[in-house]
Design an enzyme around this catalytic site. Structure first.
Site, short mmCIF file in Angstrom:
data_model
loop_
_atom_site.label_atom_id
_atom_site.label_comp_id
_atom_site.label_asym_id
_atom_site.label_seq_id
_atom_site.Cartn_x
_atom_site.Cartn_y
_atom_site.Cartn_z
N ARG A 97 0.82 -1.21 0.00
CA ARG A 97 0.00 0.00 0.00
C ARG A 97 0.86 1.26 0.00
NH1 ARG A 97 -4.88 -1.06 2.43
NH2 ARG A 97 -3.73 -2.40 3.88
N TYR A 98 2.00 1.21 0.67
CA TYR A 98 2.91 2.35 0.77
C TYR A 98 4.23 1.95 0.12
CZ TYR A 98 -0.35 3.22 4.62
OH TYR A 98 -1.48 3.38 5.38
N ARG A 101 7.11 0.01 2.37
CA ARG A 101 6.84 -1.18 3.20
C ARG A 101 5.77 -2.05 2.57
NH1 ARG A 101 5.13 3.58 5.02
NH2 ARG A 101 3.15 3.87 6.10
N CYS A 110 -4.67 -18.23 13.35
CA CYS A 110 -4.37 -17.50 14.58
C CYS A 110 -4.58 -18.45 15.75
CB CYS A 110 -5.32 -16.31 14.76
SG CYS A 110 -5.23 -15.10 13.45
N CYS A 114 -10.53 -13.23 17.02
CA CYS A 114 -11.16 -12.07 17.64
C CYS A 114 -12.44 -11.75 16.86
CB CYS A 114 -10.20 -10.88 17.61
SG CYS A 114 -8.54 -11.32 18.22
N CYS A 117 -12.24 -8.92 14.26
CA CYS A 117 -11.07 -8.93 13.37
C CYS A 117 -11.36 -8.30 12.02
CB CYS A 117 -10.60 -10.38 13.16
SG CYS A 117 -9.23 -10.49 12.01
N ARG A 119 -9.76 -8.81 9.40
CA ARG A 119 -9.55 -9.80 8.33
C ARG A 119 -10.37 -11.05 8.60
NH1 ARG A 119 -3.55 -8.34 8.23
NH2 ARG A 119 -3.52 -6.62 6.74
N ASP A 279 -12.28 -0.92 12.68
CA ASP A 279 -12.59 -1.03 11.25
C ASP A 279 -14.03 -1.52 11.07
OD1 ASP A 279 -9.99 -0.23 10.34
OD2 ASP A 279 -9.24 -2.18 11.01
N ASP A 316 -7.86 3.50 9.58
CA ASP A 316 -7.61 3.02 8.23
C ASP A 316 -8.79 3.43 7.37
OD1 ASP A 316 -5.23 1.27 7.44
OD2 ASP A 316 -5.65 0.60 9.48
N LYS A 323 -3.68 4.70 6.25
CA LYS A 323 -3.90 4.90 7.69
C LYS A 323 -3.50 6.32 8.04
CE LYS A 323 -2.52 1.49 10.49
NZ LYS A 323 -2.00 0.79 9.36
S1 SF4 Z 1 -7.24 -9.60 15.16
FE1 SF4 Z 1 -7.59 -11.11 13.52
S2 SF4 Z 1 -5.54 -11.57 12.75
FE2 SF4 Z 1 -5.27 -10.63 14.78
S3 SF4 Z 1 -5.23 -12.36 16.26
FE3 SF4 Z 1 -7.35 -11.62 16.15
S4 SF4 Z 1 -8.29 -12.93 14.61
FE4 SF4 Z 1 -6.08 -13.13 14.32
#
Ligand code: SF4
Length: 368
Positions: A97-98, A101, A110, A114, A117, A119, A279, A316, A323
């Site tokens: 994106r930048y 980096r 994972c 979460c 999340c 993603r 997000d 973001d 960001k």
């Molecule tokens: S925020 Fe998403 S990528 Fe990060 S640990 Fe939690 S589930 Fe995994």
């Protein structure tokens, strides 16, 4: 509902039924949560289960990790790709994106999943890691772009890789001369501190490069003695650590909790880096706070915490536009900042305005 009794499980809990067996959910909720778990991965490690008080309906750890029916009710502004990774992904596993980096998403797995999340549509046990061919293509992309100074290992959680696989990736990054910094984004020291072993820590380094480890934690209760010891193993190995947190309604959207979290980071030798405005992934509306609330919390932190404890509050921009810090500003808007003869109003952390005096014309012969 019977009172829940809670025992520390001896394995990661991966379904509503297992959460109920461990006393973390009322059993009568299992049927309603089955479709949620079928849609979005569930995992609660023993270490994180032990942090949950099932008798507390507002428990901030439970809120982050236990599935709820609200996740299947997406809001109108929510998106499967809320920060626009896809439009900046030239090859699988890379987000560029930048200019200086690039993200390298080495795994989609994972240790915990979460519920907020960003993603959540791409992480989970189904597609665990980049294939060997895809990883080669991703490394080749980075290797021929000298403008890439920093590579951010993310996912998923890169530290769920075995030490052998992580080391292999770091060795390859170490061989790219223009990559000077590797940043590893992880929640593993929180989710399973016992997995931060000597071999894993040794695998985080890359010859001739600087590795930073960015830890994702959202509530001070997550920084247990075992977690602090795990982080010490990383820092003692010479790898600086950064703290990243998401501002989440019902988890950390009050000044006392955020202050305790930032202090816990610093006490653990972790510099608070970003506080992310939440997000917009699907089904995350119950975690949302307003930007005004976020700015008010940042003002409260500024007034009560050491500068060492101050994160940058960032958003973001949806669509992949990057960001940006989102305040608060301590300067009143619409002021003649370029006019050296003008007085400027500056607010202190408690909201009181003060005049910053005119500084007069610059002396062109002056040196700094
Ligand atoms: S925020 Fe998403 S990528 Fe990060 S640990 Fe939690 S589930 Fe995994």
């Amino acid at each position: 509902m019977d009172a829940l009794t809670h025992t520390r499980p001896d394995k990661t809990l991966r379904s509503p039924a297992e959460l109920a067996d461990a006393g973390l959910l009322p059993r009568e909720r299992v049927p309603a949560l089955a479709p949620v778990a079928a849609r979005y991965a569930v995992a609660v490690t023993p270490a994180m289960a032990a942090l949950i008080d099932p008798a507390d309906p507002l428990d901030p750890i439970a809120r982050q990790l236990l599935p709820t029916e609200a996740e299947l009710a997406p809001g109108p502004s929510e998106s499967a790709d809320p920060i626009g990774d896809d439009v900046h992904s030239p090859v699988p596993g890379v987000v560029h994106r930048y200019p200086d980096r690039a993200l390298l998403k080495v795994t989609h797995a994972c240790a915990v999943y979460c519920r907020f999340c960003f993603r959540r549509e791409s992480v989970g046990p189904g597609a665990e890691a980049l294939s060997a061919e895809a990883l080669e293509a991703a490394l080749a992309y980075i290797a021929v772009r000298p403008e890439i100074w920093e590579v951010i290992l993310t996912g998923g959680d890169p530290l769920v890789l075995s030490p052998r696989r992580l080391r292999a990736t770091m060795v390859r990054l170490g061989a790219i001369p223009h990559v000077k910094v590797v940043r590893i984004h992880t929640r593993l020291p929180i989710a399973d501190p016992a997995r931060i072993t000597g071999p894993l820590v040794a695998a985080m380094g890359a010859s001739g490069k600087t590795t930073y480890v960015a830890l994702h934690a959202n509530h001070p209760r997550e920084l247990t003695p075992a977690v602090r010891a795990a982080c010490s193993r990383i820092v003692d190995a010479g790898l600086p650590m950064l703290g990243q947190s998401v501002l989440l309604a019902g988890v950390n959207d009050d000044a006392s909790t955020l202050a305790a979290l930032m202090r816990a980071f610093v006490e653990t030798r972790i510099k608070p880096y970003y506080l992310h405005h939440p997000d917009l992934p699907p089904g995350s509306g119950h975690f949302r706070v307003s930007l005004a609330e976020g700015q008010a919390l940042m003002r409260a932190l500024r007034g009560r915490l050491s500068g060492l404890c101050q994160p940058t509050y960032v958003l973001d921009i949806p669509g992949g536009h990057g960001k940006v810090p989102v305040g608060p500003s301590y300067l009143a808007p619409e002021q003649p900042l370029a006019d050296l003869d003008a007085c400027v109003q500056v607010k202190d952390p408690w909201g009181q305005a003060h005049a910053y005096p005119p500084v007069g014309p610059l002396n062109p012969s002056a040196t700094r």
